[in-house]
Design an enzyme around this catalytic site. Structure first.
Site, PDB file in Angstrom:
ATOM      1  N   CYS A  24      -1.777  13.293  -0.070  1.00  0.00           N
ATOM      2  CA  CYS A  24      -0.727  14.085  -0.722  1.00  0.00           C
ATOM      3  C   CYS A  24      -0.624  15.467  -0.077  1.00  0.00           C
ATOM      4  O   CYS A  24      -1.491  16.327  -0.276  1.00  0.00           O
ATOM      5  CB  CYS A  24      -1.030  14.206  -2.215  1.00  0.00           C
ATOM      6  N   CYS A  48      -0.426  18.451  -2.444  1.00  0.00           N
ATOM      7  CA  CYS A  48      -1.743  18.708  -3.040  1.00  0.00           C
ATOM      8  C   CYS A  48      -2.560  19.639  -2.141  1.00  0.00           C
ATOM      9  O   CYS A  48      -3.295  20.511  -2.632  1.00  0.00           O
ATOM     10  CB  CYS A  48      -2.505  17.411  -3.246  1.00  0.00           C
TER      11      CYS A  48
END
Length: 325
Positions: free
Chosen positions: A79, A82
């Site tokens: 991700c 993230c």
């Protein structure tokens, strides 16, 4: 304490203010005592950011949330957003110096936790305060927004639950956060409140509702029981509901009080707080008589779930007043 008419709303607010003041005073006394004793039980700054898995969730998140608000960062290695958000959360956690704890959960390795929190996309950030979970934000967020959210979280933890946070010592050896702090003397309702939490964990929603009601029968202003009862009753209402059918009926019947109330319950359980409030406030404007009163009462009950100090509740109260008068 569940409001049954408009005259009760002031009583609920006054009780919440009183409970907040008492909790804040206790928190200040606890900090003063810790300072007087030389900061015993201090943890290292390195212990403020921890990796958590399903096996350690109860110990590292639920138990810790009785001392300090625990922010949960749901992330994954693949991700990219993230990778931008996580370092900001880690830096701010250290900067808050023990007023929050950051728990990082890899969703790929902890699918059950992801499902339990209803995570549909990452990054997703939640908090657990005194055993109660609440969504903070999902997706990318700017540092100013994150700071504002964390400030509100710390305030709620201190004022509503008396959380004193962790004492941080730069010279402390890392690893101290794994050891639980000495337990305080049990309060008069601790056993009942623990029974309610166990009932919630086991899915016994009627049992949890009754346990919280038992506390409130003797202590109507108990903030933990008030919040717990509101949450347990909400979960009980949505249990077994068909979300697709509920939302279909709400879309087809914008002026139907029961349909909009059912959809608002689902909105809140799904973390869509503003949607739930907005839906019911709009319905107040479309209805009259008993239907309008039912919508208003449910909205006040949902305010209890989120908490009187939450800025979304404060804004919704103003919007409700405009819709009513």
């Amino acid at each position: 304490m569940q409001p049954r008419n408009m005259s009760m709303s002031g009583v609920v607010d006054l009780a919440a203010v009183k409970a907040a003041q008492e909790a804040k005073a206790k928190a200040e006394q606890a900090r003063a005592e810790t300072a007087r004793q030389g900061g015993g039980g201090a943890v290292s700054p390195a212990d403020l950011v921890i990796d958590v898995d399903e096996a350690g969730f109860e110990r590292d998140v639920l138990q810790r949330s009785t001392e300090v608000p625990v922010v949960i960062d749901f992330w994954a290695e693949w991700c990219e957003p993230c990778k931008q958000l996580s370092p900001v959360l880690e830096r701010l956690t250290v900067e808050y110096n023990g007023r929050i704890l950051l728990a990082k959960i890899d969703v790929d390795a902890n699918q059950m936790l992801m499902q339990q929190f209803g995570i549909q996309g990452i990054p997703a950030v939640f908090a657990v305060v005194a055993g109660q979970a609440l969504p903070l934000f999902q997706g990318a967020a700017g540092e100013a927004q994150i700071r504002q959210t964390l400030d509100q979280l710390v305030q709620v933890g201190e004022q509503r639950f008396g959380l004193t946070g962790l004492t941080v010592d730069p010279d402390a050896e890392p690893g101290g956060v794994a050891a639980a702090a000495p337990a305080e003397a049990a309060g008069p309702y601790d056993a009942l409140l623990e029974a309610a939490v166990r009932a919630l964990d086991s899915g016994d929603l009627p049992g949890a509702v009754q346990a919280y009601k038992n506390v409130l029968a003797d202590d109507p202003g108990n903030p933990e029981a008030t919040l717990g009862l509101a949450q347990a009753e909400l979960l009980q209402r949505v249990q077994g509901a068909d979300p697709q059918q509920v939302r279909k009926e709400a879309a087809e019947k914008p002026g139907d009080a029961a349909a909009q109330i059912a959809a608002a319950d689902l909105d809140l359980v799904g973390g869509h707080v503003e949607d739930a409030f907005g839906r019911l406030i709009e319905t107040v404007g479309r209805t009259a008589g008993d239907d309008r009163d039912a919508v208003r009462v449910r909205l006040l009950e949902l305010f209890e779930v989120v908490g009187a100090d939450d800025p979304r509740v404060i804004a919704a109260r103003r919007a409700l007043a405009r819709a009513l008068f």
